[in-house]
Write a protein that holds these residues in place. Structure first.
Motif, PDB file in Angstrom:
ATOM      1  N   UNK A 119       0.862  -1.177   0.000  1.00 26.17           N
ATOM      2  CA  UNK A 119       0.000   0.000   0.000  1.00 26.17           C
ATOM      3  C   UNK A 119       0.899   1.228   0.000  1.00 26.17           C
ATOM      4  N   UNK A 120       0.732   2.152  -0.959  1.00 31.60           N
ATOM      5  CA  UNK A 120       1.602   3.332  -1.007  1.00 31.60           C
ATOM      6  C   UNK A 120       1.618   4.121   0.306  1.00 31.60           C
ATOM      7  N   UNK A 121       0.530   4.056   1.055  1.00 33.22           N
ATOM      8  CA  UNK A 121       0.486   4.769   2.337  1.00 33.22           C
ATOM      9  C   UNK A 121       1.414   4.118   3.363  1.00 33.22           C
ATOM     10  N   UNK A 122       1.825   2.884   3.102  1.00 30.60           N
ATOM     11  CA  UNK A 122       2.692   2.164   4.034  1.00 30.60           C
ATOM     12  C   UNK A 122       4.149   2.157   3.580  1.00 30.60           C
ATOM     13  N   UNK A 123       4.434   2.763   2.450  1.00 33.16           N
ATOM     14  CA  UNK A 123       5.783   2.699   1.883  1.00 33.16           C
ATOM     15  C   UNK A 123       6.826   3.356   2.778  1.00 33.16           C
ATOM     16  N   UNK A 124       6.503   4.481   3.381  1.00 29.81           N
ATOM     17  CA  UNK A 124       7.480   5.171   4.222  1.00 29.81           C
ATOM     18  C   UNK A 124       7.820   4.307   5.432  1.00 29.81           C
ATOM     19  N   UNK A 125       6.806   3.748   6.086  1.00 28.35           N
ATOM     20  CA  UNK A 125       7.048   2.899   7.253  1.00 28.35           C
ATOM     21  C   UNK A 125       7.835   1.644   6.855  1.00 28.35           C
ATOM     22  N   UNK A 126       7.484   1.041   5.722  1.00 26.05           N
ATOM     23  CA  UNK A 126       8.196  -0.153   5.262  1.00 26.05           C
ATOM     24  C   UNK A 126       9.667   0.165   4.982  1.00 26.05           C
ATOM     25  N   UNK A 127       9.912   1.323   4.397  1.00 27.75           N
ATOM     26  CA  UNK A 127      11.293   1.741   4.143  1.00 27.75           C
ATOM     27  C   UNK A 127      12.047   1.885   5.459  1.00 27.75           C
TER      28      UNK A 127
END
Length: 166
Positions: free
Chosen positions: A35-43
Motif C-alpha cells: 500500500x503506497x500509504x505504508x511505503x514510508x514505514x516499510x522503508x
C-alpha cells in the motif's frame, strides 16, 4: 536482482561461479501489493528504524530517524520521500517479476534483525535454484548489511565459497 542477472548470464552461456543473494526472496504467489500509504514505514523498517506506525509521512519518518540517530536523517524530508517512492516501485517490480530457475548453488545472506513474512525463508528459493542454498546470518538490520563490518563478513563468506579447498 542478483538471481535475475545470474539466470540471464547462464542463459547467454556465461559462467556464474556463485549466486550471492543479499537478504532478498522471491515474491510469494499472488502477493499483496505494498500500500503506497505504508511505503514510508516499510522503508524505515527495512533500514532498521523502529516504528509501530503503518502510515507515516516523510516528515514523521525524518523525526523518527533523527530521534533514533539513524544516518538516513541527514538526507532530509524530500530525499526520504523520494526513497519511499523508489522503495515502493522496487517492491512492485519484484512482485511482477517472473522468477526463472538458476542452475547452480547460491549463498543467501540474511539479516537477523529483519521481520520476515512466512514466504521469506531460505526454502522459498528451492523452486528457483537447482543446487544448495547456504545461509549466512548477520546480526544487523537489512539496511546495514552493506556497512563496512557486515560487508567484510559477506566478503569473507563469498571468498570462502569461491576458494578451492586444498
Amino acid at each position: 536482482m542478483a538471481h535475475a542477472f545470474a539466470t540471464r548470464l547462464r542463459a547467454a552461456g556465461e559462467p556464474v561461479d556463485l549466486l550471492t543473494i543479499v537478504d532478498a526472496y522471491p515474491a510469494p504467489p499472488n502477493p499483496t501489493p505494498l500500500d503506497p500509504r505504508h511505503a514510508v514505514a516499510a522503508l524505515l523498517i527495512s533500514l532498521g528504524i523502529t516504528t509501530d506506525a503503518l502510515e507515516l509521512d516523510a516528515g514523521q519518518a525524518l523525526d523518527l530517524a533523527t530521534a533514533q540517530g539513524h544516518p538516513v536523517a541527514a538526507l532530509g524530508r524530500d530525499r526520504l520521500a523520494a526513497m519511499a517512492i523508489t522503495f515502493a516501485a522496487n517492491v512492485a517490480l519484484q512482485e511482477r517479476y517472473a522468477v526463472t530457475r538458476f542452475t547452480g548453488d547460491a549463498l543467501l545472506i540474511e539479516s537477523d534483525l529483519r521481520h520476515r513474512l512466512d514466504s521469506e525463508a531460505p526454502g522459498s528459493w528451492s523452486p528457483f535454484i537447482t543446487g544448495s542454498v547456504d545461509v549466512v546470518r548477520i546480526n544487523v538490520p537489512h539496511g546495514a548489511l552493506l556497512n563496512p563490518d557486515p560487508a567484510a563478513t559477506i566478503a569473507a563468506a563469498v571468498t570462502n565459497r569461491l576458494t578451492p579447498l586444498g
